[in-house]
Design an enzyme around this catalytic site. Sequence first.
Site, PDB file in Angstrom:
ATOM      1  N   TYR A  33      49.524  16.198  43.259  1.00 27.67           N
ATOM      2  CA  TYR A  33      48.457  16.875  42.524  1.00 27.67           C
ATOM      3  C   TYR A  33      48.918  17.292  41.141  1.00 27.67           C
ATOM      4  CZ  TYR A  33      50.590  21.520  43.160  1.00 27.67           C
ATOM      5  OH  TYR A  33      51.426  22.603  43.099  1.00 27.67           O
ATOM      6  N   ARG A  52      53.030  12.793  34.603  1.00 29.35           N
ATOM      7  CA  ARG A  52      53.757  13.357  35.754  1.00 29.35           C
ATOM      8  C   ARG A  52      53.070  12.962  37.061  1.00 29.35           C
ATOM      9  NH1 ARG A  52      54.874  19.710  35.901  1.00 29.35           N
ATOM     10  NH2 ARG A  52      52.648  19.716  36.400  1.00 29.35           N
ATOM     11  N   ARG A 100      45.828   8.003  62.387  1.00 28.73           N
ATOM     12  CA  ARG A 100      47.055   8.794  62.277  1.00 28.73           C
ATOM     13  C   ARG A 100      48.276   8.035  62.790  1.00 28.73           C
ATOM     14  NH1 ARG A 100      50.525  12.210  64.644  1.00 28.73           N
ATOM     15  NH2 ARG A 100      51.320  13.888  63.315  1.00 28.73           N
ATOM     16  N   HIS A 102      52.661   7.941  61.415  1.00 26.51           N
ATOM     17  CA  HIS A 102      53.549   8.373  60.337  1.00 26.51           C
ATOM     18  C   HIS A 102      53.748   7.279  59.291  1.00 26.51           C
ATOM     19  CE1 HIS A 102      54.187  11.623  63.081  1.00 26.51           C
ATOM     20  NE2 HIS A 102      55.030  12.237  62.267  1.00 26.51           N
ATOM     21  N   GLU A 180      63.548  27.937  40.871  1.00 31.24           N
ATOM     22  CA  GLU A 180      62.297  28.112  40.116  1.00 31.24           C
ATOM     23  C   GLU A 180      61.416  29.063  40.906  1.00 31.24           C
ATOM     24  OE1 GLU A 180      59.881  24.523  39.892  1.00 31.24           O
ATOM     25  OE2 GLU A 180      60.603  23.875  41.849  1.00 31.24           O
TER      26      GLU A 180
HETATM   27  N1  PDD Z   1      52.233  24.951  39.614  1.00 33.30           N
HETATM   28  N2  PDD Z   1      57.279  24.784  39.548  1.00 33.30           N
HETATM   29  C1  PDD Z   1      56.406  24.705  40.571  1.00 33.30           C
HETATM   30  C2  PDD Z   1      56.936  24.710  41.961  1.00 33.30           C
HETATM   31  C3  PDD Z   1      55.025  24.640  40.305  1.00 33.30           C
HETATM   32  O1  PDD Z   1      54.156  24.554  41.320  1.00 33.30           O
HETATM   33  C4  PDD Z   1      54.575  24.665  38.959  1.00 33.30           C
HETATM   34  C5  PDD Z   1      53.106  24.580  38.617  1.00 33.30           C
HETATM   35  C6  PDD Z   1      55.523  24.745  37.935  1.00 33.30           C
HETATM   36  C7  PDD Z   1      55.133  24.743  36.474  1.00 33.30           C
HETATM   37  O2  PDD Z   1      54.609  23.513  36.084  1.00 33.30           O
HETATM   38  P1  PDD Z   1      53.588  23.390  34.868  1.00 33.30           P
HETATM   39  O3  PDD Z   1      54.193  24.112  33.727  1.00 33.30           O
HETATM   40  O4  PDD Z   1      53.487  21.933  34.649  1.00 33.30           O
HETATM   41  O5  PDD Z   1      52.289  24.030  35.318  1.00 33.30           O
HETATM   42  C8  PDD Z   1      56.866  24.788  38.262  1.00 33.30           C
HETATM   43  C9  PDD Z   1      50.793  24.858  39.421  1.00 33.30           C
HETATM   44  C10 PDD Z   1      50.294  25.696  38.299  1.00 33.30           C
HETATM   45  C11 PDD Z   1      50.109  25.155  40.745  1.00 33.30           C
HETATM   46  O6  PDD Z   1      50.615  24.676  41.759  1.00 33.30           O
HETATM   47  O7  PDD Z   1      49.062  25.809  40.767  1.00 33.30           O
END
Ligand code: PDD
Length: 291
Positions: A33, A52, A100, A102, A180
């Site tokens: 996504y 991406r 379904r 895997h 992160e």
């Molecule tokens: N999430 N790390 C993780 C695990 C994330 O899910 C996201 C973004 C980021 C930052 O990515 P970006 O700067 O491209 O938004 C880093 C989005 C916002 C979400 O899942 O809602």
Amino acid sequence: MPRIAYVNGAYIPHRYASVHIEDRGYQFSDGAYEVVNTYRGRLIDELRHLQRLDRSLSELSIASPMAQQAMRLVMREVVRRNRMTTGLLYIQVTRGVAPRDHKFPRSIKPAMVMTARSIPEFPQEMVDDGVKILTIADIRWARCDIKSVALLPNILAKQAAAETGAYEAWLVDECDYVTEGSSSNAWIVTVDNILVTQPTGRRILAGITRQAIISLAGELGYTVEERPFTVTEAYQAKEAFMSNSSHFVTPVTQIDDAVIANGKPGNLTIELHQRYVRFMEESAPIDSLMG
Ligand code: PDD
């Protein structure tokens, strides 16, 4: 005005929009996504998000549901039909529908859903006050560079944070490094005004906002070190912040029980936030993006 979702080729009222019960996204989290921020009629860093998405899909051997230019048209149509000027555009692609099992059929047709959600302008209090972070073990898989819809560890971490009154969870690996956030990238600023954030690789998602911040920080004359930092280093940092498409640069003023510096958002963080907002304001409005 009803919300409209795009589901596999059709624009459908959001409340009636649904997918098949044997969609592999539903059964196996077999999909990827993107969340694209829409700021005052601008799709921020649209092409980087689409690149991406392509990368995530190709790493998962999922076919792209349509050409990039067609996807950009659908994105515009979803924004237009929802009359969204500021909000979030959500794009999800799954491997598709199959009995379904895997293992997956190679010829399966990918499924795509797109939704738009208008949101109020980013709350200034969050920039003025900053947010609290809870640190928690990073129990995710070894391919966090793929923006997979499989988010169980992330949602559990975010929920744990919320239940302790924190806004975001920072995930910590076995060496005590912050990888992160549960849905954001994590940053600290050292006493020497050096910005530090985990390098890209398989441990984190290469945030699109993160990349923009690295460029903007460079323009402002700051040094960015892409290296891991520990929880202790974060506790003692001069400043800290989180970044993602929906939160831009959001100051962090507390991590667990440690108040960061004097408990107020740092100057460099505020400067970066303002610079990032200007970057969004200077982005091309939606209609002029088609090339
Ligand atoms: N999430 N790390 C993780 C695990 C994330 O899910 C996201 C973004 C980021 C930052 O990515 P970006 O700067 O491209 O938004 C880093 C989005 C916002 C979400 O899942 O809602």
